[in-house]
Design a protein around this motif. Structure first.
Motif, short mmCIF file in Angstrom:
data_model
loop_
_atom_site.label_atom_id
_atom_site.label_comp_id
_atom_site.label_asym_id
_atom_site.label_seq_id
_atom_site.Cartn_x
_atom_site.Cartn_y
_atom_site.Cartn_z
N THR A 66 0.83 -1.20 0.00
CA THR A 66 0.00 0.00 0.00
C THR A 66 0.86 1.25 0.00
OG1 THR A 66 -1.80 -1.12 1.16
CG2 THR A 66 -1.74 1.28 1.29
N VAL A 67 1.91 1.26 0.83
CA VAL A 67 2.81 2.41 0.88
C VAL A 67 3.46 2.64 -0.48
CG1 VAL A 67 4.98 3.27 1.86
CG2 VAL A 67 3.27 2.22 3.35
N THR A 68 3.94 1.57 -1.09
CA THR A 68 4.58 1.68 -2.41
C THR A 68 3.62 2.24 -3.45
OG1 THR A 68 6.11 -0.13 -1.91
CG2 THR A 68 5.76 0.40 -4.23
N ALA A 69 2.38 1.77 -3.42
CA ALA A 69 1.39 2.26 -4.38
C ALA A 69 1.12 3.75 -4.19
CB ALA A 69 0.11 1.45 -4.25
N SER A 127 2.20 5.62 5.13
CA SER A 127 2.34 4.58 6.16
C SER A 127 1.14 4.58 7.09
CB SER A 127 3.64 4.80 6.94
OG SER A 127 3.62 6.01 7.68
N GLY A 128 0.66 5.76 7.51
CA GLY A 128 -0.51 5.82 8.37
C GLY A 128 -1.76 5.31 7.68
N VAL A 129 -1.91 5.66 6.41
CA VAL A 129 -3.05 5.15 5.64
C VAL A 129 -2.99 3.63 5.53
CG1 VAL A 129 -4.15 5.14 3.37
CG2 VAL A 129 -3.33 7.30 4.35
N ALA A 130 -1.81 3.09 5.29
CA ALA A 130 -1.65 1.64 5.18
C ALA A 130 -2.05 0.94 6.47
CB ALA A 130 -0.21 1.30 4.81
N LEU A 154 -5.94 1.08 6.79
CA LEU A 154 -6.58 0.13 5.87
C LEU A 154 -6.39 -1.31 6.35
CD1 LEU A 154 -5.65 1.56 2.36
CD2 LEU A 154 -7.84 1.73 3.56
N GLU A 155 -5.21 -1.63 6.84
CA GLU A 155 -4.96 -3.00 7.31
C GLU A 155 -5.78 -3.29 8.56
OE1 GLU A 155 -3.08 -6.84 7.25
OE2 GLU A 155 -3.53 -5.28 5.79
N ALA A 156 -5.84 -2.34 9.48
CA ALA A 156 -6.65 -2.54 10.67
C ALA A 156 -8.12 -2.74 10.31
CB ALA A 156 -6.49 -1.35 11.62
N ALA A 157 -8.62 -1.95 9.36
CA ALA A 157 -10.01 -2.10 8.93
C ALA A 157 -10.24 -3.47 8.31
CB ALA A 157 -10.37 -0.99 7.95
N ARG A 158 -9.28 -3.92 7.52
CA ARG A 158 -9.40 -5.24 6.88
C ARG A 158 -9.52 -6.34 7.94
NH1 ARG A 158 -7.88 -7.58 2.08
NH2 ARG A 158 -6.98 -5.60 1.34
N ILE A 159 -8.67 -6.29 8.95
CA ILE A 159 -8.69 -7.32 9.98
C ILE A 159 -9.96 -7.23 10.82
CG2 ILE A 159 -7.48 -8.23 12.00
CD1 ILE A 159 -5.98 -8.57 9.32
#
Length: 413
Positions: free
Chosen positions: A26-29, A252-255, A258-263
């Motif tokens: 996500t960060v790379t994108a 990094s914060g957005v990633a 998003l990951e926390a929301a996914r889990i």
């Protein structure tokens, strides 16, 4: 309400699902050239927003965007041409390292040449005035009527880059350039001799439209806990010929969010309401969160808010700043830190969390460092996967523990 031992068991089951690799992607994108540094009101920012909306929709959220006006965003429309010397000698300065344009500079597209002088010393007319270290810029400007421009010192980072700022004082009538310390000292010395300066400051200001992204997952049961995860997705943007990826700040914060929301969407108790706000225009004064916090202030929902700004490089402990009626939320965060093994320390997190706290909402800001702040050095390879993992686990654990907390643990207490 879930028993404490049961909550711990649930945490131990879901925390291993956090993927540092997915967050790094996500960060790379978000830091890619396609999104051009994600400055508010740019095509790159709009492209990043569309990418994020699609990502959240894929998680099953109801997603919308909310526009708001942003005034006078500084934008370089060309790289400045800066040459200086003594007598017949000349040196061209490197943009972004030895020289940059101050955000309070006037817009001058044409190159101005004139002798060097010292601010508040002698006749300023037609001269580029070197502002001595320790003199306030406003004091120098008051004594610079008729000058060609002002030259001020600015620190560079460990990689030799000057940092970019979008928020600052209103523009004045003079061109203003910032110099690294070595160049500033040399220019100050040359100002007493035959030194001269030639430069322009192609910096205009644009009124643009910012847009927050709001994602809502199924609502909490009546009386349940509402949690809002936030991070700003905008950056300071690319300059002409100079990429500024904005990887740590704040891809990094957005990633992490998003990951926390996914889990959490896959392992969330029925009594917990979850929403995500990805905010625009943080870099010009946290205007996206100012807009959103006012909406929440007059609305019926008063969530617990966790804002993540900078999850790039952990140095021993993550910084936590609490505001508003956040005692219960801070206790949950502390419990989550102990459960995940992440040390927390009270420290400034000067970001969107402050806007929510200012209207009386329980808000905590979490920061875990960044390299290459507001410069070309803020690249994805400098975002530490272990830091992403640690902060995402902290956020997931905090939200999951909120499900076992009393229903009164909200921003209204």
């Amino acid at each position: 309400m879930t028993a404490p031992s049961e909550s711990a068991a649930h945490l131990d089951a879901i925390l291993p699902l956090v993927s540092a690799e997915r967050m790094a992607c996500t960060v790379t994108a978000l830091a890619s050239a396609e999104f051009t540094g994600r400055r508010v009101g740019t095509a790159g920012g709009a492209a990043a927003r569309a990418w994020l909306v699609a990502h959240l929709a894929d998680l099953g959220a109801m997603v919308d965007t909310d526009d708001f006006p942003v005034r006078a965003v500084p934008e370089l429309y060309a790289a400045p041409t800066v040459v200086w010397g003594e007598g017949a000698t000349s040196t061209r300065l490197t943009f972004g390292r030895e020289v940059a344009v101050h955000c309070a500079s006037a817009d001058t597209s044409e190159v101005r040449r004139g002798p060097l002088g010292v601010a508040d010393s002698g006749d300023p007319t037609g001269r580029w005035l070197v502002v001595p270290t320790g003199m306030h810029l406003s004091d120098a400007a008051r004594a610079a009527s008729g000058a060609a421009g002002l030259l001020v010192s600015r620190a560079v980072d460990a990689d030799g880059w000057q940092y970019t700022l979008l928020a600052g004082p209103d523009p004045g009538p003079l061109p203003i350039l910032t110099l690294d310390a070595s160049t500033h000292r040399a220019a100050l010395a040359a100002a007493t001799g035959a030194g001269w300066w030639s430069a322009n400051t192609p910096l205009h200001r644009r009124d643009v439209t910012g847009a927050n992204i709001h994602a809502r997952f199924p609502a909490a049961e009546p009386g349940g806990i509402e949690v809002l995860l936030t991070a700003h997705y905008d950056g300071v943007g690319d300059h002409p010929g100079l990429r500024q990826p904005g990887a740590s700040d704040n891809a990094s914060g957005v990633a992490v969010v998003l990951e926390a929301a996914r889990i959490l969407t896959a392992a969330r108790p029925a009594g917990l309401g979850l929403a995500v706000a990805l905010l625009d225009a943080e870099e010009v004064g946290a205007l996206g969160s100012a807009h959103h916090s006012q909406q929440l202030h007059v609305g019926d929902v008063r969530p617990l808010i966790i804002n993540v700004d900078g999850a790039g490089l952990l140095d021993q402990a993550a910084a936590v700043e609490a505001g508003g009626p956040a005692h219960a939320l801070l206790a949950l965060l502390d419990q989550a830190g102990r459960h995940t093994g992440l040390p927390l320390a009270a420290g400034p997190v000067a970001s969107d969390n402050r806007r929510y706290a200012a209207v009386g909402l329980a808000a905590v800001g979490v920061g875990a460092g960044m390299a290459g702040y507001h410069s070309p050095a803020d690249t994805p390879d400098r975002v530490d996967p272990h830091t992403l993992d640690a902060i995402a686990r902290l956020v997931v654990a905090t939200v999951r523990l909120a499900a076992s907390a009393p229903a009164t643990d909200s921003s209204s207490t």
